[in-house]
Design an enzyme around this catalytic site. Structure first.
Site: not given
Ligand code: NAP
Length: 252
Positions: A144, A157
Protein backbone atom coordinates in the site's frame (compact mmCIF):
# COMPACT_ATOMS: atom_id res chain seq x y z
CA UNK A 1 9.50 -14.01 -27.87
CA UNK A 2 8.94 -10.74 -26.04
CA UNK A 3 5.29 -11.36 -25.21
CA UNK A 4 5.94 -14.99 -24.27
CA UNK A 5 8.02 -13.63 -21.37
CA UNK A 6 4.73 -12.65 -19.78
CA UNK A 7 2.92 -15.93 -20.44
CA UNK A 8 1.64 -17.82 -17.41
CA UNK A 9 0.63 -20.89 -19.41
CA UNK A 10 1.01 -24.07 -17.36
CA UNK A 11 1.23 -22.14 -14.08
CA UNK A 12 -1.20 -22.10 -11.15
CA UNK A 13 -1.70 -18.92 -9.16
CA UNK A 14 -3.34 -18.66 -5.74
CA UNK A 15 -5.02 -15.31 -4.99
CA UNK A 16 -6.33 -14.50 -1.51
CA UNK A 17 -9.34 -12.22 -1.15
CA UNK A 18 -10.37 -13.02 -4.72
CA UNK A 19 -14.08 -12.19 -4.35
CA UNK A 20 -13.88 -8.49 -5.10
CA UNK A 21 -11.83 -5.46 -6.04
CA UNK A 22 -8.13 -5.80 -6.73
CA UNK A 23 -8.03 -9.54 -5.94
CA UNK A 24 -10.76 -10.33 -8.45
CA UNK A 25 -9.13 -8.17 -11.14
CA UNK A 26 -5.72 -9.76 -10.58
CA UNK A 27 -7.18 -13.29 -10.61
CA UNK A 28 -8.97 -12.69 -13.91
CA UNK A 29 -5.90 -10.90 -15.31
CA UNK A 30 -3.57 -13.79 -14.46
CA UNK A 31 -6.06 -16.19 -16.07
CA UNK A 32 -5.99 -14.00 -19.18
CA UNK A 33 -2.21 -14.51 -19.24
CA UNK A 34 -2.73 -18.29 -19.14
CA UNK A 35 -2.69 -19.29 -15.46
CA UNK A 36 -5.13 -21.59 -13.71
CA UNK A 37 -6.43 -20.11 -10.48
CA UNK A 38 -6.84 -21.21 -6.89
CA UNK A 39 -9.19 -18.59 -5.45
CA UNK A 40 -9.51 -18.09 -1.72
CA UNK A 41 -11.82 -16.04 0.48
CA UNK A 42 -13.13 -16.14 4.01
CA UNK A 43 -16.62 -17.11 2.92
CA UNK A 44 -18.13 -19.35 0.30
CA UNK A 45 -18.74 -16.45 -2.11
CA UNK A 46 -16.23 -16.77 -4.92
CA UNK A 47 -18.66 -17.93 -7.64
CA UNK A 48 -18.52 -14.68 -9.65
CA UNK A 49 -14.72 -14.68 -9.80
CA UNK A 50 -14.71 -18.39 -10.64
CA UNK A 51 -17.06 -17.70 -13.57
CA UNK A 52 -14.94 -14.77 -14.82
CA UNK A 53 -11.81 -16.95 -14.72
CA UNK A 54 -13.54 -19.77 -16.58
CA UNK A 55 -14.68 -17.31 -19.27
CA UNK A 56 -10.96 -16.85 -20.12
CA UNK A 57 -10.71 -20.61 -20.75
CA UNK A 58 -8.68 -21.30 -17.59
CA UNK A 59 -9.60 -23.45 -14.59
CA UNK A 60 -10.70 -22.03 -11.26
CA UNK A 61 -10.84 -23.81 -7.89
CA UNK A 62 -12.18 -22.12 -4.76
CA UNK A 63 -11.22 -22.67 -1.12
CA UNK A 64 -12.10 -21.00 2.14
CA UNK A 65 -9.13 -19.47 3.98
CA UNK A 66 -10.13 -17.17 6.83
CA UNK A 67 -7.11 -14.99 7.43
CA UNK A 68 -8.46 -13.75 10.76
CA UNK A 69 -7.29 -17.07 12.21
CA UNK A 70 -3.66 -17.62 11.17
CA UNK A 71 -3.28 -20.76 13.31
CA UNK A 72 -5.89 -22.59 11.20
CA UNK A 73 -4.09 -21.91 7.93
CA UNK A 74 -1.38 -24.60 7.81
CA UNK A 75 -3.92 -27.43 7.71
CA UNK A 76 -6.05 -25.66 5.08
CA UNK A 77 -2.93 -24.97 2.99
CA UNK A 78 -1.91 -28.64 3.17
CA UNK A 79 -5.29 -29.58 1.68
CA UNK A 80 -4.74 -27.13 -1.18
CA UNK A 81 -1.20 -28.39 -1.75
CA UNK A 82 -2.43 -31.98 -1.98
CA UNK A 83 -4.43 -30.98 -5.06
CA UNK A 84 -2.49 -28.09 -6.61
CA UNK A 85 1.06 -27.04 -7.34
CA UNK A 86 1.01 -23.35 -6.43
CA UNK A 87 3.57 -21.60 -8.64
CA UNK A 88 2.44 -18.04 -7.89
CA UNK A 89 1.16 -16.75 -4.54
CA UNK A 90 -0.66 -13.41 -4.55
CA UNK A 91 -1.25 -12.21 -0.98
CA UNK A 92 -4.04 -9.76 -1.73
CA UNK A 93 -6.68 -9.96 1.03
CA UNK A 94 -6.63 -7.03 3.39
CA UNK A 95 -8.81 -5.02 5.74
CA UNK A 96 -8.64 -1.70 7.52
CA UNK A 97 -10.26 -0.11 10.56
CA UNK A 98 -10.31 3.68 10.42
CA UNK A 99 -10.28 5.09 13.96
CA UNK A 100 -8.20 7.51 16.03
CA UNK A 101 -5.48 5.40 17.66
CA UNK A 102 -6.56 6.18 21.24
CA UNK A 103 -10.04 4.80 20.52
CA UNK A 104 -8.85 1.57 18.95
CA UNK A 105 -9.50 -1.64 20.90
CA UNK A 106 -6.58 -4.05 21.05
CA UNK A 107 -8.83 -6.67 19.39
CA UNK A 108 -9.24 -4.33 16.41
CA UNK A 109 -5.48 -3.82 16.17
CA UNK A 110 -4.97 -7.59 16.34
CA UNK A 111 -7.63 -8.34 13.72
CA UNK A 112 -5.98 -6.05 11.15
CA UNK A 113 -2.53 -7.46 11.96
CA UNK A 114 -3.83 -11.05 11.69
CA UNK A 115 -5.45 -10.55 8.27
CA UNK A 116 -2.90 -8.20 6.71
CA UNK A 117 0.37 -9.51 8.14
CA UNK A 118 0.37 -12.59 10.38
CA UNK A 119 -1.63 -14.71 7.97
CA UNK A 120 0.44 -13.52 5.04
CA UNK A 121 3.57 -14.78 6.77
CA UNK A 122 1.95 -18.16 7.51
CA UNK A 123 0.75 -18.51 3.90
CA UNK A 124 4.19 -17.64 2.56
CA UNK A 125 5.76 -20.24 4.85
CA UNK A 126 3.31 -22.91 3.70
CA UNK A 127 3.56 -22.26 -0.04
CA UNK A 128 7.26 -21.34 -0.17
CA UNK A 129 8.28 -24.80 1.09
CA UNK A 130 7.34 -26.62 -2.14
CA UNK A 131 8.60 -23.66 -4.20
CA UNK A 132 12.01 -24.04 -2.54
CA UNK A 133 12.02 -27.76 -3.40
CA UNK A 134 11.31 -26.87 -7.06
CA UNK A 135 13.72 -23.88 -7.05
CA UNK A 136 10.97 -21.86 -8.65
CA UNK A 137 8.18 -19.59 -7.47
CA UNK A 138 6.73 -16.10 -7.45
CA UNK A 139 5.37 -14.40 -4.34
CA UNK A 140 3.59 -11.05 -4.69
CA UNK A 141 2.32 -9.20 -1.63
CA UNK A 142 -0.23 -6.44 -2.06
CA UNK A 143 1.23 -3.62 0.00
CA UNK A 144 0.00 0.00 0.00
CA UNK A 145 0.99 3.65 -0.02
CA UNK A 146 0.83 3.04 3.74
CA UNK A 147 3.98 0.94 3.27
CA UNK A 148 5.69 4.32 2.69
CA UNK A 149 3.46 6.87 4.44
CA UNK A 150 1.59 7.13 7.73
CA UNK A 151 -1.98 7.50 6.43
CA UNK A 152 -4.79 9.14 8.41
CA UNK A 153 -6.27 7.31 11.45
CA UNK A 154 -5.23 3.88 10.13
CA UNK A 155 -2.43 2.94 12.57
CA UNK A 156 -2.81 -0.87 12.37
CA UNK A 157 -3.21 -0.78 8.59
CA UNK A 158 -0.05 1.32 8.23
CA UNK A 159 1.84 -0.92 10.66
CA UNK A 160 0.79 -4.05 8.78
CA UNK A 161 1.51 -2.69 5.30
CA UNK A 162 4.88 -1.23 6.34
CA UNK A 163 5.79 -4.64 7.78
CA UNK A 164 4.64 -6.30 4.55
CA UNK A 165 7.20 -4.24 2.62
CA UNK A 166 9.76 -5.34 5.21
CA UNK A 167 9.08 -9.07 4.94
CA UNK A 168 9.05 -8.74 1.15
CA UNK A 169 12.67 -7.58 1.35
CA UNK A 170 13.65 -9.99 4.15
CA UNK A 171 12.29 -13.07 2.37
CA UNK A 172 13.72 -11.92 -0.95
CA UNK A 173 17.13 -11.91 0.72
CA UNK A 174 16.58 -15.48 1.94
CA UNK A 175 15.34 -16.91 -1.33
CA UNK A 176 16.74 -14.82 -4.23
CA UNK A 177 19.49 -17.38 -4.84
CA UNK A 178 16.97 -20.24 -4.82
CA UNK A 179 14.83 -19.28 -7.80
CA UNK A 180 12.06 -17.57 -5.84
CA UNK A 181 11.25 -13.91 -6.37
CA UNK A 182 9.42 -12.07 -3.58
CA UNK A 183 7.98 -8.69 -4.56
CA UNK A 184 5.13 -6.39 -3.61
CA UNK A 185 2.74 -4.08 -5.39
CA UNK A 186 1.75 -0.85 -3.64
CA UNK A 187 -1.55 0.30 -5.13
CA UNK A 188 -2.42 3.97 -4.88
CA UNK A 189 -6.01 5.00 -4.23
CA UNK A 190 -8.18 2.45 -6.04
CA UNK A 191 -11.96 2.52 -5.97
CA UNK A 192 -13.11 -0.69 -4.22
CA UNK A 193 -15.22 -1.71 -1.21
CA UNK A 194 -12.22 -0.91 1.00
CA UNK A 195 -12.08 2.73 -0.09
CA UNK A 196 -15.82 3.34 -0.57
CA UNK A 197 -16.04 5.32 2.72
CA UNK A 198 -13.34 7.68 1.37
CA UNK A 199 -15.08 8.01 -2.00
CA UNK A 200 -18.31 8.91 -0.16
CA UNK A 201 -16.61 11.47 2.13
CA UNK A 202 -16.58 14.73 0.11
CA UNK A 203 -13.64 16.23 2.06
CA UNK A 204 -11.43 13.14 1.82
CA UNK A 205 -12.44 12.46 -1.77
CA UNK A 206 -11.59 15.94 -3.04
CA UNK A 207 -8.30 15.94 -1.08
CA UNK A 208 -7.33 12.58 -2.57
CA UNK A 209 -8.32 13.54 -6.12
CA UNK A 210 -6.34 16.80 -5.93
CA UNK A 211 -3.24 14.86 -4.79
CA UNK A 212 -3.23 12.18 -7.55
CA UNK A 213 -1.11 13.40 -10.49
CA UNK A 214 -3.00 11.11 -12.91
CA UNK A 215 -6.16 13.03 -11.96
CA UNK A 216 -8.36 10.03 -11.23
CA UNK A 217 -8.92 7.20 -8.78
CA UNK A 218 -7.32 3.92 -9.76
CA UNK A 219 -9.42 1.02 -11.03
CA UNK A 220 -8.77 -2.60 -9.95
CA UNK A 221 -7.77 -3.36 -13.57
CA UNK A 222 -4.90 -0.86 -13.25
CA UNK A 223 -3.07 -3.42 -11.08
CA UNK A 224 -3.21 -6.27 -13.58
CA UNK A 225 -0.15 -5.34 -15.67
CA UNK A 226 2.12 -5.16 -12.61
CA UNK A 227 0.72 -8.45 -11.29
CA UNK A 228 1.33 -10.30 -14.58
CA UNK A 229 4.85 -8.85 -14.74
CA UNK A 230 5.74 -9.93 -11.19
CA UNK A 231 4.10 -13.36 -11.65
CA UNK A 232 5.87 -14.11 -14.92
CA UNK A 233 9.33 -14.89 -16.23
CA UNK A 234 9.59 -11.25 -17.32
CA UNK A 235 10.54 -10.41 -13.71
CA UNK A 236 12.96 -13.27 -13.02
CA UNK A 237 15.73 -10.80 -12.00
CA UNK A 238 13.38 -8.52 -10.03
CA UNK A 239 13.10 -9.37 -6.35
CA UNK A 240 12.66 -7.55 -3.06
CA UNK A 241 10.96 -4.69 -4.87
CA UNK A 242 7.82 -2.75 -3.89
CA UNK A 243 6.28 -1.52 -7.13
CA UNK A 244 3.97 1.47 -6.73
CA UNK A 245 0.99 1.56 -9.10
CA UNK A 246 -0.38 4.85 -7.88
CA UNK A 247 -1.04 7.33 -10.71
CA UNK A 248 2.10 9.19 -9.62
CA UNK A 249 1.12 9.73 -5.94
CA UNK A 250 4.54 8.91 -4.44
CA UNK A 251 6.41 11.02 -6.97
CA UNK A 252 4.39 14.13 -6.08
P1 NAP B 1 -11.80 -5.30 -1.12
O1 NAP B 1 -12.59 -5.29 -2.37
O2 NAP B 1 -12.47 -5.04 0.16
O3 NAP B 1 -11.00 -6.67 -1.08
C1 NAP B 1 -10.50 -7.23 0.10
C2 NAP B 1 -10.62 -8.72 0.01
O4 NAP B 1 -10.13 -9.31 1.22
C3 NAP B 1 -12.08 -9.17 -0.15
O5 NAP B 1 -12.16 -10.17 -1.13
C4 NAP B 1 -12.42 -9.72 1.23
O6 NAP B 1 -13.40 -10.73 1.19
C5 NAP B 1 -11.07 -10.28 1.65
N1 NAP B 1 -11.02 -10.50 3.09
C6 NAP B 1 -11.43 -9.67 4.07
N2 NAP B 1 -11.30 -10.25 5.28
C7 NAP B 1 -10.77 -11.48 5.05
C8 NAP B 1 -10.43 -12.57 5.88
N3 NAP B 1 -10.58 -12.54 7.21
N4 NAP B 1 -9.95 -13.70 5.29
C9 NAP B 1 -9.84 -13.77 3.95
N5 NAP B 1 -10.15 -12.77 3.11
C10 NAP B 1 -10.62 -11.63 3.66
O7 NAP B 1 -10.63 -4.21 -1.19
P2 NAP B 1 -9.39 -4.02 -2.20
O8 NAP B 1 -9.16 -2.58 -2.25
O9 NAP B 1 -9.56 -4.79 -3.45
O10 NAP B 1 -8.21 -4.65 -1.32
C11 NAP B 1 -7.33 -5.65 -1.81
C12 NAP B 1 -5.93 -5.40 -1.26
O11 NAP B 1 -5.43 -4.17 -1.80
C13 NAP B 1 -5.88 -5.22 0.26
O12 NAP B 1 -4.74 -5.86 0.80
C14 NAP B 1 -5.74 -3.73 0.43
O13 NAP B 1 -5.11 -3.37 1.63
C15 NAP B 1 -4.88 -3.40 -0.77
N6 NAP B 1 -4.90 -1.99 -1.14
C16 NAP B 1 -6.04 -1.41 -1.60
C17 NAP B 1 -6.00 -0.06 -1.95
C18 NAP B 1 -7.21 0.64 -2.47
O14 NAP B 1 -7.15 1.88 -2.66
N7 NAP B 1 -8.32 -0.02 -2.73
C19 NAP B 1 -4.83 0.67 -1.83
C20 NAP B 1 -3.69 0.03 -1.35
C21 NAP B 1 -3.73 -1.30 -1.01
P3 NAP B 1 -14.97 -10.32 1.32
O15 NAP B 1 -15.21 -9.35 0.23
O16 NAP B 1 -15.68 -11.61 1.16
O17 NAP B 1 -15.11 -9.71 2.69
Amino acid sequence: MSLSLFSLAGKTALVTGARSGIGQAIAVGLAGAGADLVLTGHQDNLQETEELVRQTGQQAFSYQLDLEHPATLPEACREILEKHQVDILINNAGITIRKPAVNLAFEEWSKVMDVNLNSVFVLIQQFAGPMLERHSGKIVNIASLSSFQGGITVAPYTASKSALAGITRALSNEWASQGIQVNAIAPGYVQTNLTQPLVENPTRNSGIMARIPAGRWGRPEDLVGAAIFLASGASDFVTGHVLAVDGGWLAW
